[in-house]
Design an enzyme around this catalytic site. Structure first.
Site, PDB file in Angstrom:
ATOM      1  N   GLU A 245       0.886  -1.174   0.000  1.00  0.00           N
ATOM      2  CA  GLU A 245       0.000   0.000   0.000  1.00  0.00           C
ATOM      3  C   GLU A 245       0.918   1.215   0.000  1.00  0.00           C
ATOM      4  O   GLU A 245       1.693   1.411   0.935  1.00  0.00           O
ATOM      5  CB  GLU A 245      -0.901  -0.002   1.223  1.00  0.00           C
ATOM      6  N   CYS A 282      -3.678   7.364   5.626  1.00  0.00           N
ATOM      7  CA  CYS A 282      -3.475   7.064   4.200  1.00  0.00           C
ATOM      8  C   CYS A 282      -4.705   7.385   3.367  1.00  0.00           C
ATOM      9  O   CYS A 282      -4.614   7.477   2.143  1.00  0.00           O
ATOM     10  CB  CYS A 282      -3.074   5.604   4.017  1.00  0.00           C
TER      11      CYS A 282
END
Length: 507
Positions: A245, A282
């Site tokens: 990620e 995020c």
């Protein structure tokens, strides 16, 4: 050569707290991986695995005060945030224990032999087996939920894969504490402590990726770091899956009707999403498309007020603080970019939140504005004012992959016949792994249906790091054809002694 020490550092002051460990040498990385590899047979016992995961959750909950205190000292995220994160972490561990008990993750499929078909079909029995040792790279912004006891670790262990975690340098003491609790839980469940390994140091990361006994990797972090490790995983003599990620802008589109209906509410909500966790999530909204005109002005005025009312915050470390300040300055210096509320330094260690403002046509036609389409980690967002839906769609067309995308719609747009909102939904679906309507992407629910991933650069694969299907990353399918029942693994035997859910000849 003397070992390089690993220190715990207080981000509020920049002072070293304690020497925690030493950076791992190549030999020590090798030892950790080989010990984990040797323990994989013990993890084949699903009952012990489930007990281990539940025991780890219980030990973490029982040590909550110590864990939260250690994490707060190293991250400045605050006890309230960290207490919630710990609950999320232990919830993940228990959810994966339930998944192990249920067995559906094995995806057992049986097709009976049928010689009458053309061509004839033999007896086929398919299920999934663990890959082997998984390298887990801890994230800076979630010292628990995406670190040593986090989702990558929990899902890999649930799949039957031992893990070696590369601790993040921002919270080494927290990592050591959590690793010790996980190892205690493993021993209590009758498993070797080595099912969970921990190494420190920058060089330990590439060493893990290159190790021939490492079978897969999970990473949460920057595009630059993640891409380097992804390339290294692909360049191995035997390439391995690398589930990374990386970066995400998480665009938001506010329709003219939504701005007319609830501009102040959207502006205030946006400020909360941008500053949550000091902008270090995020899924922070980093680019917000707002319609030109009075309603858009009212929205940005509410955003400015809410940001101005907020206080300063401390980022995870001083390197991130410097990168944030440089990133804001570079973006604010671009032609046509204004800073109605300037994000910047506060004293020697903290920062204040803000936002940048630019016209969509400037972003589409101006030179060098690509920087506005890259993530800036910290409490800042870019408001892009668009003159019509075509302009908004054109901006979306310039974006890469994202973890999330959000639409702020009016009540009528949400309930009426397909129209402009449907076009926007199609556009953002192309961009992101999770679509949010009339909410904010911060706060990723841990649930079986969750997907936390997206097209590159949000992620390097199409898998998820949150939710029940995260376990699939660490498994591979194997088919047994015409294998005598007595030789089959228990999961595939005709009597189904483990009671595993299975699909038999399509039913």
């Amino acid at each position: 050569m003397a070992a390089t020490p690993v220190w715990s550092v207080d981000p509020r002051t920049g002072k070293q707290l304690e020497r925690v460990a030493a950076e791992a040498t190549p030999r020590e990385v090798d030892d950790a991986v080989r010990a984990a590899h040797a323990s994989r047979g013990a993890l084949a016992d699903a009952t012990a695995r489930a007990a281990f995961l539940r025991g780890a959750a219980d030990l973490l909950d029982g040590s909550a005060a110590r864990v939260v205190e250690a994490a707060d000292a190293e991250t400045a995220l605050g006890p309230a945030r960290l207490t919630g994160e710990l609950a999320r972490t232990t919830g993940q561990l228990r959810a994966f224990a339930d998944a192990v008990d249920e067995g559906a993750y094995l995806d057992v499929r049986i097709d009976r032999a049928d010689p009458s078909l053309t061509p004839p079909r033999p007896e086929l029995r398919r299920y999934k087996v663990p890959l082997g040792v998984v390298a887990v790279f801890a994230a800076s912004n979630f010292p628990l939920a995406f670190s040593v006891p986090g989702g990558d670790t929990a899902s890999a262990l649930a799949a039957g894969c031992p893990v070696v975690v590369k601790a993040h340098p921002d919270h080494p003491a927290t990592s050591e504490l959590c690793a010790s609790l996980l190892r205690r839980a493993a021993v209590s469940a009758g498993l070797p402590a080595e099912v969970v390994g921990l190494v420190h140091g920058f060089d330990a990361g590439p060493e893990l990726i290159r190790h021939p006994l490492v079978s897969a990797a999970g990473f949460t972090g920057s595009v630059r770091g993640g891409r380097a490790l992804f390339d290294a995983a692909a360049a191995r003599p035997v390439p391995i899956p690398f589930h990374g990620e990386l970066g995400s802008l998480n665009p938001v589109v506010v329709t003219p009707a939504a701005a007319a209906e609830r501009a102040e509410e959207i502006g205030t909500g946006l400020a909360g999403a941008v500053t949550l966790g000091v902008g270090q999530f995020c899924v922070k909204p980093g680019l917000v498309l707002v319609p030109e005109g009075p309603d858009g002005d009212l929205l940005t005025a509410a955003l400015a007020k809410a940001l101005g009312d907020g206080g300063p915050g401390v980022l995870l470390d001083h390197r991130m603080r410097e990168n944030f300040l440089v990133g804001v300055r570079e973006r604010a210096a671009l032609p046509g970019v204004a800073a109605p509320v300037a994000a910047g330094p506060h004293g020697d260690h903290a920062v204040v939140a803000g936002f940048l403002d630019v016209a969509a046509r400037e972003l589409l036609e101006g030179a060098g504005h690509e920087l506005l389409l890259e993530e800036c980690f910290g409490p800042v967002t870019v408001v892009v004012r668009y003159a019509g839906q075509r302009e908004a769609v054109d901006v979306l067309g310039r974006l890469g992959g994202n973890l999330s995308a959000t639409l702020q719609l009016s009540r009528a747009e949400g309930e009426g016949a397909p129209g402009p909102a449907a076009e926007l939904l199609r556009e953002v679906t192309r961009l992101a792994g999770r679509i949010v309507v009339n909410g904010w992407p911060t706060g990723v629910a841990v649930a079986p249906a969750q997907h936390h991933g997206g097209p590159y650069p949000a992620a390097t694969s199409h898998s998820t790091s949150v939710g029940g299907t995260a376990i699939e990353r660490w498994l591979r399918p194997v088919v047994h054809q015409a294998v005598p029942d007595a030789l089959l693994p228990p999961e595939l035997r005709e009597a189904n002694p483990l009671g595993v859910p299975r699909r038999v000849t399509g039913a």
